[in-house]
Design a protein around this motif. Structure first.
Motif: not given
Length: 492
Positions: A143-145, A148-149, A151, A154, A156, A187, A191
């Motif tokens: 949940s490291e927002i 996320r892009e 990733d 995890n 993805r 999330l 997800e």
């Protein structure tokens, strides 16, 4: 033929929650149940690596998981490996081969993430065509927002392969309700829909006392708690992260052979010493204390991802002087890989493989000179140690060539070449990781310290298999395997 299972993926609320060990345990469970599992982690950051039988490099954790599966470790199991060389830089290993050093900023912002993800998925598909089920590990927190892009390791991965996701939380560190609830709330819906279970790890005490907590977590999240795994100390599985070294520092003890492993800033492959830790006559500890180093019977300089930088730190901290004093007092000093290079007379880096320093004088304990090169040697080796007749096993992962100026080689490799430098029974160095897993070497260490103890024959592979079986049994007793098989029995 066994039914094709959906891939299962173990992710975490944070780092060091126990994903790698839980993953290894399930790898063994699936093997015991007649399946042919294989591990996978798209991207790993670790200084603990392993050379596969194909000569390609992968993270040690995936090598351990492959061993739990009863299969050979392959670079496809960890297609992207980041090996930190400093606080801000890392060597990037792609498909088992180094592709150069990059800063964290360059890697996360400058690399083509889609291209890297495509490489990871190519490796995954190759494995998935041969093994069943795929047992996937995430990295850090899911949940490291802010990341996320970027990733590629995890959720993805979970979305790409439709994995059944199990979220692991470490109750020993506290805050388990907030970490689980917050992780799931952050999330996106697609997800979160893949999260099929919550696993509470490292529980101390009476598990019945958590019955109400389990119900509360399920009510809060709408996700089943599939297991509460008790904390254990009697199951020995190779650790992935150097964070465990915080619990292995110590000092000399009377009546034992005291082995001090010098705690380097860029220390790599600390699993080299796991077997020595379990020899009753040996007290092995990690230290950066000059006084403890001088008092130890044996000093070991371990591998390093940045040999020149660590050697410079040894000098500035007084540790280099302590190592030299220890050797002059008649204590043993041994070096592995980067530690072996440090023990020599000179280290040259004309290609600036490690940094801007071209040359660094070594400790002068061994008559060797090392030149660092951009080409990495990764190979598994069989060898004989000194004049012993028994065949030993180890592996090499290093960048650099070391020239022996005097003395004699330490080991004869099965391919006809030699390794290392032997000055005497108390002073030698080698490139062979895993050398201390072999009985003749352990015997030689004890003999050099005046301990004529005849150790019982020790079969390392049998021992490891026993530990994997103990881990599998520990998890079986703690988790709802019927539920877990239910969510992965729908195929892909």
């Amino acid at each position: 033929m066994k039914q094709k299972l959906r891939p299962i993926m173990f992710v975490g609320t944070g780092s060091d929650v126990g994903k790698s060990i839980i993953n290894a345990g399930f790898c063994r469970i699936f093997k015991q149940d007649g399946y042919s599992p294989a591990p996978f982690k798209a991207q790993n950051m670790s200084l603990n690596s392993f050379a596969g039988i194909d000569g390609l490099e992968l993270g040690r954790a995936q090598a351990v998981q492959a061993e739990a599966c009863g299969i050979e470790p392959l670079s496809e199991m960890n297609p992207i490996l980041l090996k930190p060389t400093s606080n801000q830089n890392a060597q990037v290993v792609l498909n088992g081969k180094p592709m150069g050093n990059q800063s964290a900023k360059e890697y996360f912002l400058g690399t083509d993430r889609d291209a890297l993800f495509a490489e990871a998925m190519k490796a995954y598909k190759k494995l998935a065509g041969q093994y069943n089920p795929m047992v996937i590990e995430g990295a850090g927190s899911i949940s490291e927002i802010n990341l996320r892009e970027k990733d590629i390791v995890n959720m993805r991965v979970a979305l790409a392969v439709n994995a059944a996701v199990i979220l692991i939380a470490d109750i020993d560190r506290g805050g388990v309700f907030g970490s689980v609830y917050g992780t799931l709330e952050l999330l996106p819906p697609e997800e979160r829909a893949l999260v099929n279970g919550i696993l509470i790890n490292k529980f101390r005490g009476d598990i019945d006392l958590f019955t109400e907590g389990r119900k509360m977590l399920e009510q809060l999240t709408g996700v089943s708690v599939v297991g509460v795994v008790p904390y254990f100390r009697d199951i020995h599985i190779d650790d992935e992260d150097s964070v465990v070294l915080d619990h292995k520092s110590g000092k000399t003890r009377d009546g034992l052979v005291n082995v001090a492993v010098v705690l380097l800033r860029h220390m790599s492959n600390f699993t080299d010493f796991n077997v020595l830790e379990r020899v009753p006559e040996i007290n092995l500890f990690y230290t950066a204390n000059p006084d403890e180093i001088e008092k130890a019977d044996v000093v070991i300089l371990p591998g390093s991802k940045n040999t020149i930088a660590d050697l410079e730190i040894l000098r500035k901290s007084g540790l280099a002087k302590a190592i030299l004093n220890s050797q002059q007092k008649g204590n043993a000093v041994y070096g592995i890989c980067g530690g072996y290079q440090m023990m020599g007379r000179e280290i040259h880096d004309p290609q600036h493989v490690e940094g801007e320093i071209d040359f660094m004088p070594g400790l002068g304990l061994l008559p060797v000179v090392t030149t660092l090169t951009g080409e990495k040697r990764t190979v598994q080796s069989e060898f004989t140690f000194r004049n012993e007749t028994g065949l030993c096993n180890g592996y090499e992962i290093h960048m650099g060539q070391t020239e022996l100026l005097d003395g004699s080689p330490l080991a004869s490799l099965s391919d006809g070449s030699t390794d290392g430098c032997f000055l005497n029974g108390k002073t030698w160095g080698t490139y062979l990781h895993g050398i201390f897993d072999n009985l003749p070497v352990i015997q030689a260490i004890l003999k050099s310290c005046g301990k004529e103890i005849r150790l019982q024959e020790f079969n390392l592979q049998e021992y490891k298999n026993g530990q994997y079986d103990k881990l599998a049994d520990h998890i079986r007793k703690s988790c709802d395997l019927e539920y877990i098989y239910g969510v992965i029995s729908n195929g892909e």
